[in-house]
Design an enzyme around this catalytic site. Structure first.
Site, mmCIF file in Angstrom:
data_model
loop_
_atom_site.group_PDB
_atom_site.id
_atom_site.type_symbol
_atom_site.label_atom_id
_atom_site.label_comp_id
_atom_site.label_asym_id
_atom_site.label_seq_id
_atom_site.Cartn_x
_atom_site.Cartn_y
_atom_site.Cartn_z
ATOM 1 N N PRO A 86 0.782 -1.083 -0.033
ATOM 2 C CA PRO A 86 0.010 -0.085 -0.135
ATOM 3 C C PRO A 86 0.869 1.364 -0.021
ATOM 4 C CG PRO A 86 -0.113 -1.214 1.952
ATOM 5 C CD PRO A 86 0.628 -2.147 1.155
ATOM 6 N N GLU A 113 1.758 -7.712 8.491
ATOM 7 C CA GLU A 113 2.166 -6.508 9.032
ATOM 8 C C GLU A 113 2.848 -5.669 7.685
ATOM 9 O OE1 GLU A 113 0.620 -3.935 10.876
ATOM 10 O OE2 GLU A 113 -0.674 -5.669 10.761
ATOM 11 N N ARG A 150 -4.481 -8.645 -20.783
ATOM 12 C CA ARG A 150 -5.273 -8.388 -21.681
ATOM 13 C C ARG A 150 -4.683 -7.470 -22.859
ATOM 14 N NH1 ARG A 150 -7.521 -3.189 -21.349
ATOM 15 N NH2 ARG A 150 -9.505 -3.679 -22.068
ATOM 16 N N ASP A 164 -10.332 1.898 -24.442
ATOM 17 C CA ASP A 164 -10.151 1.800 -23.118
ATOM 18 C C ASP A 164 -10.343 3.328 -22.330
ATOM 19 O OD1 ASP A 164 -10.094 -0.920 -22.916
ATOM 20 O OD2 ASP A 164 -8.080 -0.959 -22.742
#
Ligand code: ADE
Length: 220
Positions: A86, A113, A150, A164
């Site tokens: 993150p 963690e 893709r 897209d």
């Protein structure tokens, strides 16, 4: 392309790459996806992969040794190593295009963690899929693989990429199909006109309108 995914939870991927477009890409040899449980590389007698953090704090931290040895075993000259966290830089479509031209990706899924900071020294990219914290890097890895595969040649029609969202920094224009009227809502007249120039202009305007409404940051 070859993609190695380092994970403690390979079964989380069951099914995800066994359906639809990704399955077809695997079956036709456009991509090889390997799930590697880095616990198997642990030299600890109990195959431990984590330990308590120096300085104290909650939770367990992934140790260097199993991940270092696993990456060493897989890495070739042309490999790109990606760490999912993150606190990485935001993953964008632009990066999906970039990775789709690579030969070998090694994706490391963090868990618990976090991981020992020194693991970053063997990674080329630290990426986050969004401003929220998931229980591990497995779902982000699925997101990366889907968005990259893709784009590989022959996986889906190239024209679809050009339409897209995020191509040209704009969101995709709205599309409609039959019936012409559904619960009182009509398909915009211009789409039925057969006038391709007008349709093109309408779609461009709608892309800009939608981007202004939903993602003004893309226009900055
Ligand atoms: N691991 C946990 N949360 C994540 C996120 N948002 N992106 C990438 N890896 C993660």
């Amino acid at each position: 392309m070859k993609i190695d995914i380092l994970t403690l939870f390979p079964h989380m991927f069951d099914g995800v790459f066994e359906e639809s477009i990704i399955k077809r890409a695997v079956d036709t040899g456009k991509v090889e996806i390997n799930l590697v449980n880095f616990r198997e590389f642990s030299l600890d007698p109990h195959h431990k992969v984590d330990d308590t953090p120096y300085g104290g704090g909650a939770g367990m931290v992934l140790t260097c040794q199993p991940i270092f040895d696993c990456v060493k075993a897989l890495k070739k000259e042309n490999s790109k190593v990606i760490l999912l966290t993150p606190s990485g830089i935001p993953y964008k479509q632009e990066k999906a295009y970039y990775f789709s031209n690579e030969k070998h990706l090694i994706i490391i899924c963090g868990h618990y963690e976090g991981f020992d900071e020194r693991i970053k020294s063997i990674c080329d990219f630290e990426l986050s899929i969004g401003d929220y914290v998931l229980t591990g890097g497995e779902i982000p890895a699925m997101v990366l693989v889907d968005s990259i595969v893709r784009l590989l040649p022959g996986v889906i029609e190239e024209e679809s990429h050009i339409q897209d969202s995020f191509h040209n920094q704009l969101l995709d224009y709205p599309t409609y199909t039959k019936p012409r009227i559904y619960e009182g809502m009509e398909v915009p007249e211009v789409l039925l006109s057969g006038d391709h120039k007008k349709i093109e202009e309408y779609r461009q305007q709608e892309s800009i309108r939608l981007t202004k409404e939903n993602r003004p940051d893309l226009l900055d």
